[in-house]
Scaffold this motif. Structure first.
Motif, PDB file in Angstrom:
ATOM      1  N   THR A  28      37.400  37.872  41.227  1.00  0.00           N
ATOM      2  CA  THR A  28      38.664  37.257  41.576  1.00  0.00           C
ATOM      3  C   THR A  28      39.107  37.971  42.845  1.00  0.00           C
ATOM      4  OG1 THR A  28      39.207  36.834  39.260  1.00  0.00           O
ATOM      5  CG2 THR A  28      41.011  36.752  40.854  1.00  0.00           C
ATOM      6  N   SER A  30      41.409  37.871  44.939  1.00  0.00           N
ATOM      7  CA  SER A  30      42.789  38.320  45.138  1.00  0.00           C
ATOM      8  C   SER A  30      43.110  39.568  44.338  1.00  0.00           C
ATOM      9  CB  SER A  30      43.766  37.206  44.764  1.00  0.00           C
ATOM     10  OG  SER A  30      43.590  36.854  43.398  1.00  0.00           O
ATOM     11  N   SER A  31      42.298  39.912  43.372  1.00  0.00           N
ATOM     12  CA  SER A  31      42.558  41.107  42.552  1.00  0.00           C
ATOM     13  C   SER A  31      41.498  42.175  42.754  1.00  0.00           C
ATOM     14  CB  SER A  31      42.652  40.723  41.074  1.00  0.00           C
ATOM     15  OG  SER A  31      41.446  40.147  40.636  1.00  0.00           O
ATOM     16  N   ARG A  53      44.678  44.713  47.098  1.00  0.00           N
ATOM     17  CA  ARG A  53      45.142  43.735  46.123  1.00  0.00           C
ATOM     18  C   ARG A  53      46.542  43.248  46.443  1.00  0.00           C
ATOM     19  NH1 ARG A  53      43.713  46.272  40.345  1.00  0.00           N
ATOM     20  NH2 ARG A  53      44.782  44.366  39.695  1.00  0.00           N
ATOM     21  N   GLY A  55      47.403  42.502  49.427  1.00  0.00           N
ATOM     22  CA  GLY A  55      47.291  41.671  50.617  1.00  0.00           C
ATOM     23  C   GLY A  55      47.447  42.416  51.926  1.00  0.00           C
ATOM     24  N   GLN A  71      41.609  36.408  54.247  1.00  0.00           N
ATOM     25  CA  GLN A  71      41.095  36.152  52.902  1.00  0.00           C
ATOM     26  C   GLN A  71      41.531  34.772  52.450  1.00  0.00           C
ATOM     27  OE1 GLN A  71      41.155  39.400  49.858  1.00  0.00           O
ATOM     28  NE2 GLN A  71      42.701  38.099  48.924  1.00  0.00           N
ATOM     29  N   ASP A  72      40.590  34.010  51.930  1.00  0.00           N
ATOM     30  CA  ASP A  72      40.899  32.692  51.369  1.00  0.00           C
ATOM     31  C   ASP A  72      40.609  32.753  49.875  1.00  0.00           C
ATOM     32  OD1 ASP A  72      40.767  30.036  50.402  1.00  0.00           O
ATOM     33  OD2 ASP A  72      40.313  29.287  52.393  1.00  0.00           O
ATOM     34  N   ASN A  73      41.641  32.865  49.088  1.00  0.00           N
ATOM     35  CA  ASN A  73      41.438  33.055  47.651  1.00  0.00           C
ATOM     36  C   ASN A  73      40.822  31.827  46.989  1.00  0.00           C
ATOM     37  OD1 ASN A  73      42.506  35.614  47.838  1.00  0.00           O
ATOM     38  ND2 ASN A  73      44.580  34.940  47.388  1.00  0.00           N
ATOM     39  N   LYS A  76      37.269  31.809  47.885  1.00  0.00           N
ATOM     40  CA  LYS A  76      36.650  33.097  47.541  1.00  0.00           C
ATOM     41  C   LYS A  76      35.850  33.645  48.711  1.00  0.00           C
ATOM     42  CE  LYS A  76      36.549  32.306  42.568  1.00  0.00           C
ATOM     43  NZ  LYS A  76      35.735  32.361  41.332  1.00  0.00           N
TER      44      LYS A  76
END
Length: 122
Positions: A28, A30-31, A53, A55, A71-73, A76
């Protein structure tokens, strides 16, 4: 299955630009703390850019103002836009991931690595 795959390397003249991308699977994004490292011939691997995490992005002094990590969550992916490239930026560039909540430039904490992509600036 955890995997990081880099793309976008190549050869460019000094002053030019390249964009590297890292596709992450099994994370994941974003985490997870994500970083870009590089290793030039005969030199140790060094961290150049990262995102925590929270950002927040951080950069090494050698690339600050020239490189931008994004970053493109949803997709991914983590990208590194490299502008005003210099011959000393020539290296193999690696995408990496790290667990935990340390500051993202705790470079020694990165444990998962991509295969690397060559960037050559002449």
């Amino acid at each position: 299955h955890v995997q990081l795959v880099e793309s976008g390397g190549g050869s460019v003249q000094a002053g030019g630009s390249l964009r590297l991308s890292c596709a992450a699977s099994g994370y994941t994004v974003s985490s997870t703390r994500m970083g870009w490292f590089r290793q030039a011939p005969g030199k140790e691997r060094e961290g150049v850019a990262c995102i925590g995490r929270d950002g927040i992005t951080m950069y090494s002094d050698s690339v600050k103002g020239r490189f931008t990590l994004s970053q493109d969550n949803n997709k991914k992916t983590v990208s590194l836009q490299m502008n005003s490239l210099k011959p000393e930026d020539t290296a193999v560039y690696y995408c990496a991931a790290a667990p935990g909540i340390d500051q993202c430039n705790s470079w020694y904490t990165y444990s998962d690595w991509g295969q690397g992509t060559q960037v050559t600036v002449s």
